[in-house]
Design a protein around this motif. Structure first.
Motif, short mmCIF file in Angstrom:
data_model
loop_
_atom_site.label_atom_id
_atom_site.label_comp_id
_atom_site.label_asym_id
_atom_site.label_seq_id
_atom_site.Cartn_x
_atom_site.Cartn_y
_atom_site.Cartn_z
N MET A 164 0.85 -1.17 0.00
CA MET A 164 0.00 0.00 0.00
C MET A 164 0.90 1.23 0.00
O MET A 164 1.97 1.24 0.61
CB MET A 164 -0.90 -0.07 1.24
N THR A 165 0.46 2.27 -0.69
CA THR A 165 1.20 3.54 -0.73
C THR A 165 0.45 4.58 0.10
O THR A 165 -0.75 4.76 -0.08
CB THR A 165 1.37 4.04 -2.17
N ILE A 166 1.17 5.21 0.99
CA ILE A 166 0.61 6.27 1.84
C ILE A 166 1.38 7.55 1.52
O ILE A 166 2.60 7.53 1.39
CB ILE A 166 0.77 5.91 3.33
N ARG A 167 0.65 8.65 1.40
CA ARG A 167 1.29 9.94 1.14
C ARG A 167 1.03 10.89 2.31
O ARG A 167 -0.07 10.94 2.84
CB ARG A 167 0.75 10.53 -0.16
N PHE A 168 2.06 11.63 2.64
CA PHE A 168 1.97 12.61 3.72
C PHE A 168 2.42 13.98 3.23
O PHE A 168 3.37 14.08 2.46
CB PHE A 168 2.91 12.24 4.88
N ASN A 169 1.73 15.02 3.71
CA ASN A 169 2.23 16.40 3.60
C ASN A 169 2.98 16.66 4.90
O ASN A 169 2.43 16.43 5.99
CB ASN A 169 1.07 17.40 3.50
N ILE A 170 4.21 17.13 4.79
CA ILE A 170 5.01 17.41 5.99
C ILE A 170 5.56 18.82 5.85
O ILE A 170 6.63 19.04 5.26
CB ILE A 170 6.13 16.36 6.16
N PRO A 171 4.83 19.81 6.39
CA PRO A 171 5.24 21.21 6.23
C PRO A 171 6.63 21.51 6.76
O PRO A 171 7.31 22.39 6.24
CB PRO A 171 4.18 21.98 7.02
N GLY A 172 7.10 20.80 7.77
CA GLY A 172 8.40 21.08 8.38
C GLY A 172 9.59 20.47 7.65
O GLY A 172 10.72 20.66 8.07
N MET A 173 9.35 19.74 6.56
CA MET A 173 10.47 19.13 5.81
C MET A 173 11.03 20.17 4.86
O MET A 173 10.44 20.49 3.85
CB MET A 173 9.98 17.89 5.03
N THR A 174 12.22 20.69 5.20
CA THR A 174 12.77 21.80 4.42
C THR A 174 14.13 21.51 3.80
O THR A 174 14.63 22.34 3.04
CB THR A 174 12.90 23.05 5.32
N CYS A 175 14.73 20.35 4.13
CA CYS A 175 16.08 20.09 3.62
C CYS A 175 16.35 18.58 3.55
O CYS A 175 15.53 17.78 4.00
CB CYS A 175 17.12 20.76 4.52
N GLY A 176 17.51 18.24 3.03
CA GLY A 176 17.90 16.85 2.93
C GLY A 176 18.03 16.17 4.29
O GLY A 176 17.73 14.98 4.42
N GLY A 177 18.47 16.92 5.28
CA GLY A 177 18.56 16.36 6.63
C GLY A 177 17.20 15.96 7.16
O GLY A 177 17.04 14.91 7.79
N CYS A 178 16.21 16.81 6.91
CA CYS A 178 14.84 16.50 7.30
C CYS A 178 14.37 15.22 6.60
O CYS A 178 13.79 14.33 7.22
CB CYS A 178 13.88 17.63 6.93
N ALA A 179 14.63 15.15 5.30
CA ALA A 179 14.20 13.99 4.52
C ALA A 179 14.84 12.71 5.07
O ALA A 179 14.18 11.68 5.18
CB ALA A 179 14.56 14.18 3.05
N ARG A 180 16.12 12.78 5.44
CA ARG A 180 16.79 11.60 6.01
C ARG A 180 16.18 11.22 7.36
O ARG A 180 15.97 10.04 7.65
CB ARG A 180 18.29 11.85 6.14
N SER A 181 15.88 12.21 8.19
CA SER A 181 15.26 11.94 9.50
C SER A 181 13.89 11.30 9.33
O SER A 181 13.53 10.37 10.07
CB SER A 181 15.12 13.23 10.31
N ILE A 182 13.13 11.80 8.37
CA ILE A 182 11.80 11.26 8.11
C ILE A 182 11.89 9.83 7.60
O ILE A 182 11.16 8.94 8.05
CB ILE A 182 11.06 12.19 7.12
N THR A 183 12.82 9.59 6.69
CA THR A 183 13.01 8.24 6.16
C THR A 183 13.41 7.29 7.28
O THR A 183 12.86 6.18 7.39
CB THR A 183 14.08 8.24 5.05
N ILE A 229 -1.17 3.72 8.81
CA ILE A 229 -0.95 5.17 8.79
C ILE A 229 -0.78 5.73 10.21
O ILE A 229 0.03 6.63 10.42
CB ILE A 229 -2.08 5.89 8.02
N ALA A 230 -1.49 5.18 11.18
CA ALA A 230 -1.40 5.68 12.56
C ALA A 230 0.01 5.45 13.12
O ALA A 230 0.58 6.34 13.77
CB ALA A 230 -2.44 5.01 13.44
N SER A 231 0.59 4.29 12.86
CA SER A 231 1.95 4.00 13.35
C SER A 231 2.97 4.92 12.70
O SER A 231 3.88 5.43 13.37
CB SER A 231 2.32 2.55 13.05
N LEU A 232 2.82 5.14 11.40
CA LEU A 232 3.75 6.02 10.70
C LEU A 232 3.62 7.46 11.18
O LEU A 232 4.62 8.14 11.41
CB LEU A 232 3.53 5.94 9.19
N SER A 233 2.39 7.91 11.36
CA SER A 233 2.16 9.28 11.84
C SER A 233 2.77 9.47 13.22
O SER A 233 3.39 10.50 13.50
CB SER A 233 0.66 9.58 11.90
#
Length: 66
Positions: free
Chosen positions: A1-20, A49-53
């Motif tokens: 299953m594919t889940i999509r999120f809007n993450i307003p606080g993701m502003t850089c590559g470091g954020c993307a790595r932390s999220i991943t 989705i609840a666990s990921l959130s």
């Protein structure tokens, strides 16, 4: 299953790595794609989705299902 999120606080590559890392802490097999300019994350996962959130909140990011 594919889940999509809007993450307003993701502003850089470091954020993307932390999220991943947060998502893969829940599902090590998750495929995570980040779009920093659009602040979107797509996750191919078997996790719910609840666990990921919750993992994203714990990592310091507010996520809204897209």
């Amino acid at each position: 299953m594919t889940i999509r999120f809007n993450i307003p606080g993701m502003t850089c590559g470091g954020c993307a790595r932390s999220i991943t890392k947060a998502i893969q802490g829940i599902d090590t097999q998750a495929k995570v794609e980040t779009d920093i300019p659009e602040r979107l994350v797509s996750v191919e996962t078997s996790a719910d989705i609840a666990s990921l959130s919750a993992a994203l909140r714990e990592a310091g990011y507010e996520a809204q299902a897209a």
